[in-house]
Motif scaffolding. Structure first.
Motif, PDB file in Angstrom:
ATOM      1  N   LYS A 189       0.816  -1.221   0.000  1.00  0.00           N
ATOM      2  CA  LYS A 189       0.000   0.000   0.000  1.00  0.00           C
ATOM      3  C   LYS A 189       0.847   1.268   0.000  1.00  0.00           C
ATOM      4  N   ASP A 190       2.088   1.178   0.494  1.00  0.00           N
ATOM      5  CA  ASP A 190       2.979   2.343   0.501  1.00  0.00           C
ATOM      6  C   ASP A 190       3.925   2.359  -0.705  1.00  0.00           C
ATOM      7  N   LYS A 191       3.661   1.471  -1.673  1.00  0.00           N
ATOM      8  CA  LYS A 191       4.487   1.404  -2.884  1.00  0.00           C
ATOM      9  C   LYS A 191       3.700   1.830  -4.126  1.00  0.00           C
ATOM     10  N   GLY A 192       2.624   2.569  -3.916  1.00  0.00           N
ATOM     11  CA  GLY A 192       1.832   3.034  -5.043  1.00  0.00           C
ATOM     12  C   GLY A 192       0.952   1.973  -5.657  1.00  0.00           C
ATOM     13  N   VAL A 193       0.568   0.962  -4.856  1.00  0.00           N
ATOM     14  CA  VAL A 193      -0.277  -0.133  -5.339  1.00  0.00           C
ATOM     15  C   VAL A 193      -1.608  -0.112  -4.591  1.00  0.00           C
ATOM     16  N   GLN A 194      -2.694  -0.169  -5.345  1.00  0.00           N
ATOM     17  CA  GLN A 194      -4.033  -0.188  -4.766  1.00  0.00           C
ATOM     18  C   GLN A 194      -4.768  -1.443  -5.229  1.00  0.00           C
ATOM     19  N   PHE A 195      -5.212  -2.237  -4.283  1.00  0.00           N
ATOM     20  CA  PHE A 195      -6.038  -3.402  -4.603  1.00  0.00           C
ATOM     21  C   PHE A 195      -7.507  -2.980  -4.645  1.00  0.00           C
ATOM     22  N   VAL A 196      -8.257  -3.575  -5.566  1.00  0.00           N
ATOM     23  CA  VAL A 196      -9.694  -3.325  -5.689  1.00  0.00           C
ATOM     24  C   VAL A 196     -10.361  -4.657  -5.996  1.00  0.00           C
ATOM     25  N   GLY A 197     -11.454  -4.950  -5.323  1.00  0.00           N
ATOM     26  CA  GLY A 197     -12.221  -6.141  -5.639  1.00  0.00           C
ATOM     27  C   GLY A 197     -13.315  -5.815  -6.645  1.00  0.00           C
ATOM     28  N   LEU A 198     -13.704  -6.831  -7.384  1.00  0.00           N
ATOM     29  CA  LEU A 198     -14.858  -6.721  -8.275  1.00  0.00           C
ATOM     30  C   LEU A 198     -15.749  -7.912  -7.963  1.00  0.00           C
ATOM     31  N   ASN A 199     -16.709  -7.688  -7.090  1.00  0.00           N
ATOM     32  CA  ASN A 199     -17.576  -8.773  -6.629  1.00  0.00           C
ATOM     33  C   ASN A 199     -18.658  -9.049  -7.658  1.00  0.00           C
ATOM     34  N   THR A 200     -18.809 -10.313  -8.043  1.00  0.00           N
ATOM     35  CA  THR A 200     -19.773 -10.657  -9.076  1.00  0.00           C
ATOM     36  C   THR A 200     -20.595 -11.885  -8.685  1.00  0.00           C
ATOM     37  N   ARG A 201     -21.808 -11.906  -9.194  1.00  0.00           N
ATOM     38  CA  ARG A 201     -22.748 -13.018  -9.049  1.00  0.00           C
ATOM     39  C   ARG A 201     -23.215 -13.255  -7.618  1.00  0.00           C
ATOM     40  N   ASP A 202     -22.952 -12.346  -6.718  1.00  0.00           N
ATOM     41  CA  ASP A 202     -23.594 -12.388  -5.403  1.00  0.00           C
ATOM     42  C   ASP A 202     -24.912 -11.635  -5.529  1.00  0.00           C
ATOM     43  N   PRO A 203     -26.052 -12.282  -5.320  1.00  0.00           N
ATOM     44  CA  PRO A 203     -27.347 -11.634  -5.563  1.00  0.00           C
ATOM     45  C   PRO A 203     -27.617 -10.433  -4.660  1.00  0.00           C
ATOM     46  N   ALA A 204     -26.952 -10.355  -3.529  1.00  0.00           N
ATOM     47  CA  ALA A 204     -27.075  -9.218  -2.618  1.00  0.00           C
ATOM     48  C   ALA A 204     -25.722  -8.998  -1.956  1.00  0.00           C
ATOM     49  N   PRO A 205     -25.443  -7.768  -1.526  1.00  0.00           N
ATOM     50  CA  PRO A 205     -24.118  -7.477  -0.964  1.00  0.00           C
ATOM     51  C   PRO A 205     -23.819  -8.150   0.370  1.00  0.00           C
ATOM     52  N   ALA A 206     -24.835  -8.577   1.105  1.00  0.00           N
ATOM     53  CA  ALA A 206     -24.627  -9.027   2.484  1.00  0.00           C
ATOM     54  C   ALA A 206     -23.590 -10.139   2.605  1.00  0.00           C
TER      55      ALA A 206
END
Length: 207
Positions: free
Chosen positions: A117-134
């Motif tokens: 995180k201190d090396k200019g790298v950002q992780f991002v998730g892409l959540n798919t096919r979950d019918p609801a966020p819970a």
């Protein structure tokens, strides 16, 4: 475990459902993965098979731009990857709470995300096919995920990746986007810490 084996172990209901336009690409990915050949598709793009089954584009001039990845996170907040993380390396992980290989790699993603995180790298998730966020939110809490995930239940963001690019073709897929917003690498499987680091280090070193 390879993406192909992971998908075979998942039942048909758990496999990613791609529209007809991407069915051929999915078939290419599965065939290539099973045979050990490159997963490259699309004419003149010079993909190079990296270590550990990660496909990379070492020539920066050959990389394709990542699509617009913007929308709501699992928590309902607005997120625009290109705008909010401009100038950073982005590690985009396509996942679902129902996906066993996603669970297998979760702790690895969390560890490396914190380390870089201190090396200019950002992780991002892409959540798919979950019918609801819970369920997805519960997954993130269970594994202590420190980065946001876009909510893409209908795979609209997944399908924005251009044909012939290193696009998502399985769950999980991890895509590495360089500081210029271009797709530099892709893995169609759950990744270990070592695989994540080996793919990130050359990108961090780029100037």
């Amino acid at each position: 475990m390879s993406a192909c084996r992971a998908l075979r172990r998942l039942g048909p209901r758990r496999r990613i459902a791609l529209p007809a336009a991407f069915a051929a690409l999915a078939a290419v990915a599965l065939t290539a993965c099973g045979s050990g050949t490159k997963t490259a598709s699309g004419g003149d793009t010079k993909f190079v098979q990296g270590t550990g089954g990660v496909t990379v584009v070492s020539d920066r001039s050959e990389r394709q731009a990542a699509p617009d990845l913007s929308g709501k996170t699992l928590e309902g907040k607005d997120l625009d990857v290109a705008k909010d993380y401009r100038g950073k390396i982005v590690v985009l992980n396509v996942w679902g709470s129902w996906c066993n290989p996603c669970r297998a790699e979760a702790k690895n993603l969390v560890t490396v995300a914190n380390d870089y995180k201190d090396k200019g790298v950002q992780f991002v998730g892409l959540n798919t096919r979950d019918p609801a966020p819970a369920a997805a939110i519960a997954f993130e809490k269970e594994y202590g995920v420190p980065y946001p995930s876009l909510y893409d239940a209908e795979q609209k963001l997944v399908l924005r990746f251009p044909k012939g690019s290193l696009n998502p073709q399985a769950i999980p897929t991890t895509i590495f986007i360089d500081r210029d917003g271009k797709i530099a690498a892709r893995a169609l499987k759950a990744l270990s810490e070592d695989e994540l680091r080996r793919t990130l280090e050359p990108l961090v070193a780029e100037k």
